[in-house]
Design a protein around this motif. Structure first.
Motif, PDB file in Angstrom:
ATOM      1  N   ARG A 293       1.006  -1.191   0.266  1.00 24.15           N
ATOM      2  CA  ARG A 293      -0.375   0.141   0.116  1.00 24.15           C
ATOM      3  C   ARG A 293       1.051   1.178  -0.316  1.00 24.15           C
TER       4      ARG A 293
ATOM      5  N   ASN B 183       0.617   4.434  -2.536  1.00 23.67           N
ATOM      6  CA  ASN B 183       0.245   5.418  -1.524  1.00 23.67           C
ATOM      7  C   ASN B 183       1.282   7.087  -2.557  1.00 23.67           C
TER       8      ASN B 183
ATOM      9  N   GLU C 203      -0.912   8.876  -4.649  1.00 24.98           N
ATOM     10  CA  GLU C 203      -2.087   9.253  -3.902  1.00 24.98           C
ATOM     11  C   GLU C 203      -1.649  10.602  -3.404  1.00 24.98           C
TER      12      GLU C 203
ATOM     13  N   SER D 245      -0.268  13.564  -4.199  1.00 24.89           N
ATOM     14  CA  SER D 245       0.013  14.001  -6.073  1.00 24.89           C
ATOM     15  C   SER D 245       1.004  14.948  -6.599  1.00 24.89           C
TER      16      SER D 245
ATOM     17  N   THR E 232       5.979   6.073   3.030  1.00 23.70           N
ATOM     18  CA  THR E 232       5.944   6.554   1.760  1.00 23.70           C
ATOM     19  C   THR E 232       7.923   6.552   1.240  1.00 23.70           C
TER      20      THR E 232
END
Lengths: 275, 262
Positions: free
Chosen positions: B48, B52, B55, B57, B232
């Motif tokens: 995930r 991410n 996600e 941007s 991330t």
């Protein structure tokens, strides 16, 4: 067309590019430092009389010197083994050295934040083993900056030295041994002198690289371990003191060029072929 | 006599390579951990954090910027660097000796000083756009690689082949593209790829030249780290390692990785 003109025409765009886009801006930065109304050297007097700024310069030199020394020892020993390894293993080891070298500095510094942090791997392991009762603060110390810098520069040192050490024929150490030299003497009198040019090149690369680095001291040293690179950035982008930033830049340029010149003189002096 | 290496030295080298590779493996481990914090060994397995990346941007945006910038800067640098390298190799006597050093200057000047100077003179002084300033900075940064790697290929090229083409009536410019360029192809590809990775990874020059709206991936990564210390970052790091693997593969195909020890 005569060949001199042709040669210049071909070299011109790149020369022009470097002179105009690198030469002029850097010279202008250096010139800024002498243009103060209070006198040409006033910013340098300020720089060297301020305890904080002197401390930053000394810390940066200290970190760079320690990093260079450790990288020399680790790099030399490792490069020796790599250079003397059989073909297949040698290729794998070279790949293992090139991989970190080509990986982003941010990524490599980040790895050490994960390892050395308060909730990092070392602290968690030591707490789990019951060796510690509370986590150690290892980040934002000079030590953490040095560890990450050594990590950054050892691959460069290894790759610089492997080429040099490969060039030292096995016959020479064999000859020394057959003439009765113990390995330590063969190392000191045969290998080391021949490796000196490579060691000097490696030392220059690591010293100037760590002296002028930005990302690693920023991430692992933070505000507590300000170094020349992070100091320059702060002055330029946080306090907008461009004269002060230019002064830091000038000191960095002088130290870098002085190191390169000094070491290349040393290299000529120690060169076994010439000397 | 067979090569003997002292066992202690071998043990030491093993330790060095564990030291070099270990941290990168740790990053991979933390990237796939199914936790909201960075931990190793990973707890659970999850992709995930890779999802991410897209996600947030700013990551895909700066990836595009970094990639475009690296390609443009490298191309620009090769366009001026290849003729220069050719001139240095072909007309050794006609050109002054110091000229070769001019192209290495970007290595001698500390990157952070270059970045600051470009901000001061080019971005603020002349008023160049963020894009132009970044492009100039990165092209300068990679020029030494272009000139030296292509130069190394040219030095082993026999220019009498080119002369033969010219004496048979081939125009000089055509002889370069038909005879010289195919012979130094490996060098040009290697130069491109090394310059590309240098540009992609740059922090010290870009940090001064990125501005509102335009940033590069490493700078965005630094900015993200200051606010969120989450997996991330590790996931982006793994992607960047993937770029390194791709680059190494190309270098191995063209010049061979041992080229880097010379």
């Amino acid at each position: 067309m005569n060949s001199r003109l042709q040669a210049w025409l071909l070299a011109l765009p790149a020369t022009f590019f470097v002179v105009v886009c690198l030469g002029l801006p850097v010279l202008s930065t250096l010139a800024t430092t002498f243009g103060e109304p209070a006198g040409p050297f006033v910013t340098y007097i300020q720089f060297f009389t301020s305890g904080f700024r002197r401390a930053v310069l000394l810390r940066t030199i200290e970190v760079a010197v320690i990093t260079t020394a450790i990288s020399l020892v680790v790099g030399f020993a490792t490069a020796w083994v790599v250079a003397r390894s059989p073909g297949r293993i040698k290729s794998i080891l070279i790949i293992a050295a090139v991989f970190p070298l080509l990986t982003s500095v941010v990524v490599r510094s980040f790895a050490w934040m994960v390892i050395l942090g308060k909730n990092g791997i070392i602290n968690k392991a030591l707490l789990a083993l019951g060796i510690l009762n509370e986590p150690l603060s290892m980040l934002y110390t000079e030590g953490s900056v040095i560890v990450a810098m050594v990590y950054l520069f050892v691959p460069l040192m290894i790759l610089t030295l492997v080429g040099v050490l490969e060039g030292i024929p096995q016959d020479l150490t064999d000859a020394a041994a057959s003439l009765g030299a113990p390995p330590s003497a063969a190392f000191r009198q045969v290998v080391l002198p021949m490796a000196v040019p490579g060691l000097i090149v490696g030392a220059v690369l690591v010293f100037t690289g760590s002296f002028t680095s930005y990302a690693t001291p920023q991430l692992l040293g933070g505000d507590r371990q300000t170094m020349m690179g992070t100091f320059l950035y702060q002055r330029a982008m946080v306090t907008f003191d461009w004269v002060g930033a230019s002064t830091i830049a000038a000191v960095m340029v002088v130290v870098t060029i002085a190191t390169v010149l000094l070491m290349s003189r040393l290299a000529r002096k120690l060169n076994p072929v010439v000397g | 006599m067979k090569t003997r290496i002292h066992p202690a030295l071998i043990a030491f080298s093993v330790f060095t390579f564990v030291f070099l590779i270990g941290p990168l493996i740790i990053i991979i481990g933390t990237a796939v951990s199914d936790t909201t914090f960075l931990t190793f060994p990973p707890q659970g397995f999850s992709m995930r954090w890779f999802a991410n990346i897209f996600e947030v941007s700013a990551f895909p945006r700066t990836m595009v910027t970094s990639f475009t910038l690296a390609v443009l800067a490298t191309t620009l640098s090769l366009m001026v660097g290849v003729p220069a390298a050719y001139a240095l190799a072909r007309f050794r006597i006609e050109l002054p000796k110091f000229l070769a050093n001019v192209f290495v200057l970007p290595i001698l000047v500390p990157e952070i000083v270059l970045g600051f100077s470009l901000l001061k003179s080019v971005a603020t002084g002349v008023g160049a756009s963020i894009w132009t300033s970044l492009l100039i900075g990165h092209a300068l940064l990679v020029l030494p690689y272009c000139v030296r790697v292509v130069g190394a290929s040219l030095n082993s090229f026999d220019f009498s082949v080119e002369e033969a083409a010219v004496s048979l009536g081939c125009p000089r410019w055509k002889a370069f593209f038909v005879v010289v360029l195919p012979n130094i192809r490996a060098g040009v590809i290697a130069a491109f790829i090394l310059a590309f990775i240098t540009s992609i990874n740059d922090v010290s020059v870009s940090i001064f030249l990125t501005g509102p709206g335009i940033s590069t991936l490493p700078i965005q990564l630094l900015a993200h780290m200051e606010q969120f210390f989450d997996p991330t970052i590790a996931a982006v790091s793994v992607l960047l390692m993937g770029v390194t693997v791709a680059v190494m593969t190309v270098v191995e195909w063209t010049l061979g990785l041992t080229f880097l020890t010379k």
